[in-house]
Design a protein around this motif. Structure first.
Motif, PDB file in Angstrom:
ATOM      1  N   ASP A 114      88.059  24.860 -79.995  1.00  0.00           N
ATOM      2  CA  ASP A 114      88.843  24.322 -78.882  1.00  0.00           C
ATOM      3  C   ASP A 114      88.008  24.196 -77.613  1.00  0.00           C
ATOM      4  N   VAL A 115      87.188  25.185 -77.336  1.00  0.00           N
ATOM      5  CA  VAL A 115      86.327  25.157 -76.148  1.00  0.00           C
ATOM      6  C   VAL A 115      85.303  24.023 -76.270  1.00  0.00           C
ATOM      7  N   ARG A 116      84.688  23.905 -77.440  1.00  0.00           N
ATOM      8  CA  ARG A 116      83.696  22.842 -77.646  1.00  0.00           C
ATOM      9  C   ARG A 116      84.340  21.462 -77.544  1.00  0.00           C
ATOM     10  N   LEU A 117      85.507  21.294 -78.168  1.00  0.00           N
ATOM     11  CA  LEU A 117      86.182  19.996 -78.094  1.00  0.00           C
ATOM     12  C   LEU A 117      86.552  19.638 -76.659  1.00  0.00           C
ATOM     13  N   GLU A 118      86.959  20.631 -75.891  1.00  0.00           N
ATOM     14  CA  GLU A 118      87.295  20.356 -74.490  1.00  0.00           C
ATOM     15  C   GLU A 118      86.062  19.880 -73.712  1.00  0.00           C
ATOM     16  N   ALA A 119      84.906  20.445 -73.998  1.00  0.00           N
ATOM     17  CA  ALA A 119      83.664  19.997 -73.357  1.00  0.00           C
ATOM     18  C   ALA A 119      83.353  18.544 -73.739  1.00  0.00           C
ATOM     19  N   PHE A 120      83.566  18.202 -74.993  1.00  0.00           N
ATOM     20  CA  PHE A 120      83.332  16.829 -75.444  1.00  0.00           C
ATOM     21  C   PHE A 120      84.350  15.870 -74.822  1.00  0.00           C
ATOM     22  N   ARG A 121      85.598  16.304 -74.694  1.00  0.00           N
ATOM     23  CA  ARG A 121      86.606  15.461 -74.035  1.00  0.00           C
ATOM     24  C   ARG A 121      86.241  15.225 -72.573  1.00  0.00           C
ATOM     25  N   HIS A 122      85.782  16.277 -71.921  1.00  0.00           N
ATOM     26  CA  HIS A 122      85.390  16.152 -70.514  1.00  0.00           C
ATOM     27  C   HIS A 122      84.256  15.138 -70.358  1.00  0.00           C
ATOM     28  N   ALA A 123      83.235  15.249 -71.199  1.00  0.00           N
ATOM     29  CA  ALA A 123      82.115  14.299 -71.148  1.00  0.00           C
ATOM     30  C   ALA A 123      82.603  12.886 -71.465  1.00  0.00           C
ATOM     31  N   ARG A 124      83.442  12.762 -72.496  1.00  0.00           N
ATOM     32  CA  ARG A 124      83.989  11.445 -72.851  1.00  0.00           C
ATOM     33  C   ARG A 124      84.729  10.830 -71.672  1.00  0.00           C
ATOM     34  N   ASP A 125      85.551  11.629 -71.016  1.00  0.00           N
ATOM     35  CA  ASP A 125      86.343  11.108 -69.904  1.00  0.00           C
ATOM     36  C   ASP A 125      85.469  10.723 -68.712  1.00  0.00           C
ATOM     37  N   GLN A 126      84.398  11.478 -68.468  1.00  0.00           N
ATOM     38  CA  GLN A 126      83.454  11.111 -67.407  1.00  0.00           C
ATOM     39  C   GLN A 126      82.776   9.780 -67.732  1.00  0.00           C
ATOM     40  N   ILE A 127      82.356   9.629 -68.968  1.00  0.00           N
ATOM     41  CA  ILE A 127      81.687   8.390 -69.389  1.00  0.00           C
ATOM     42  C   ILE A 127      82.687   7.233 -69.364  1.00  0.00           C
ATOM     43  N   LEU A 128      83.907   7.473 -69.788  1.00  0.00           N
ATOM     44  CA  LEU A 128      84.952   6.455 -69.745  1.00  0.00           C
ATOM     45  C   LEU A 128      85.172   5.971 -68.314  1.00  0.00           C
ATOM     46  N   ASP A 129      85.279   6.897 -67.378  1.00  0.00           N
ATOM     47  CA  ASP A 129      85.447   6.529 -65.971  1.00  0.00           C
ATOM     48  C   ASP A 129      84.264   5.676 -65.498  1.00  0.00           C
ATOM     49  N   PHE A 130      83.063   6.088 -65.868  1.00  0.00           N
ATOM     50  CA  PHE A 130      81.865   5.330 -65.490  1.00  0.00           C
ATOM     51  C   PHE A 130      81.903   3.915 -66.065  1.00  0.00           C
ATOM     52  N   THR A 131      82.220   3.787 -67.358  1.00  0.00           N
ATOM     53  CA  THR A 131      82.171   2.466 -67.997  1.00  0.00           C
ATOM     54  C   THR A 131      83.275   1.547 -67.489  1.00  0.00           C
ATOM     55  N   GLN A 132      84.374   2.122 -66.994  1.00  0.00           N
ATOM     56  CA  GLN A 132      85.468   1.305 -66.470  1.00  0.00           C
ATOM     57  C   GLN A 132      85.287   0.953 -64.999  1.00  0.00           C
ATOM     58  N   ASN A 133      84.484   1.708 -64.282  1.00  0.00           N
ATOM     59  CA  ASN A 133      84.397   1.529 -62.834  1.00  0.00           C
ATOM     60  C   ASN A 133      82.985   1.210 -62.362  1.00  0.00           C
ATOM     61  N   GLU A 134      82.137   2.223 -62.252  1.00  0.00           N
ATOM     62  CA  GLU A 134      80.788   2.027 -61.721  1.00  0.00           C
ATOM     63  C   GLU A 134      79.982   1.031 -62.552  1.00  0.00           C
ATOM     64  N   PHE A 135      80.075   1.116 -63.869  1.00  0.00           N
ATOM     65  CA  PHE A 135      79.364   0.193 -64.752  1.00  0.00           C
ATOM     66  C   PHE A 135      79.770  -1.245 -64.455  1.00  0.00           C
ATOM     67  N   VAL A 136      81.067  -1.451 -64.284  1.00  0.00           N
ATOM     68  CA  VAL A 136      81.572  -2.799 -63.997  1.00  0.00           C
ATOM     69  C   VAL A 136      80.979  -3.317 -62.689  1.00  0.00           C
ATOM     70  N   ARG A 137      80.950  -2.468 -61.675  1.00  0.00           N
ATOM     71  CA  ARG A 137      80.376  -2.888 -60.383  1.00  0.00           C
ATOM     72  C   ARG A 137      78.875  -3.152 -60.494  1.00  0.00           C
ATOM     73  N   LEU A 138      78.160  -2.270 -61.184  1.00  0.00           N
ATOM     74  CA  LEU A 138      76.703  -2.383 -61.259  1.00  0.00           C
ATOM     75  C   LEU A 138      76.239  -3.553 -62.120  1.00  0.00           C
ATOM     76  N   ILE A 139      76.913  -3.797 -63.202  1.00  0.00           N
ATOM     77  CA  ILE A 139      76.447  -4.778 -64.176  1.00  0.00           C
ATOM     78  C   ILE A 139      77.241  -6.069 -64.125  1.00  0.00           C
ATOM     79  N   ILE A 140      78.525  -5.969 -64.317  1.00  0.00           N
ATOM     80  CA  ILE A 140      79.327  -7.164 -64.483  1.00  0.00           C
ATOM     81  C   ILE A 140      79.533  -7.894 -63.163  1.00  0.00           C
ATOM     82  N   GLU A 141      79.988  -7.198 -62.141  1.00  0.00           N
ATOM     83  CA  GLU A 141      80.242  -7.863 -60.865  1.00  0.00           C
ATOM     84  C   GLU A 141      78.946  -8.300 -60.203  1.00  0.00           C
TER      85      GLU A 141
END
Length: 148
Positions: A114-141
């Protein structure tokens, strides 16, 4: 429109880069050909596969690849997702853009499942936020603004 190629780099190509590859492909696959690799490849972590499946993205067929597999391929964008990969990233001739955004390594989490999965979820969610927001600004826009 020709798709640009993106290479997501990490040390082990076991979690962060694999999750980023899956997320970018899922969100922006109409614009990009996405690959991931590692400076010291290992295995794709089962925890990464599991937490990605929780949001409907299947990376179970991914394999850990060496960055050496890509040094002779044309790469438009290199995205490093850990500090070690940024420091040891090989030169990619013609890479139009190199982006660095470091994420915590969930593979370093200790404890029960459970602890390990939570760490992976946290990393996934950070990367998800990046790919939906900062990535879009840096690359697409930015690309759209540069194109006209």
């Amino acid at each position: 429109m020709t798709k640009q190629s993106i290479l997501v780099l990490c040390t082990g190509n076991s979690a962060r880069s694999q999750m980023a590859e899956g997320l970018i492909r899922d969100q922006h696959g109409d614009r990009f050909i996405v690959h991931s690799a590692g400076t010291r490849p290992s295995i794709v972590r089962p925890e990464a596969i599991r937490v990605m499946s929780e949001i409907g993205i299947d990376i179970s067929d991914h394999r850990s690849k060496s960055v050496d597999e890509f040094t002779d391929r044309p790469i438009d964008i290199v995205l490093t997702v850990c500090d070690n990969a940024r420091e040891t990233c090989p030169y990619f001739p013609g890479a139009a853009k190199i982006i660095h955004r470091s994420f915590e390594d969930p593979a370093e989490a200790t404890g029960d499942e459970d602890v390990r999965l939570e760490a992976f979820r946290h990393a996934r969610d950070q990367i998800l936020d990046f790919t939906q927001n900062e990535f879009v600004r840096l690359i697409i826009e930015d690309g759209r603004n540069a194109d006209g």
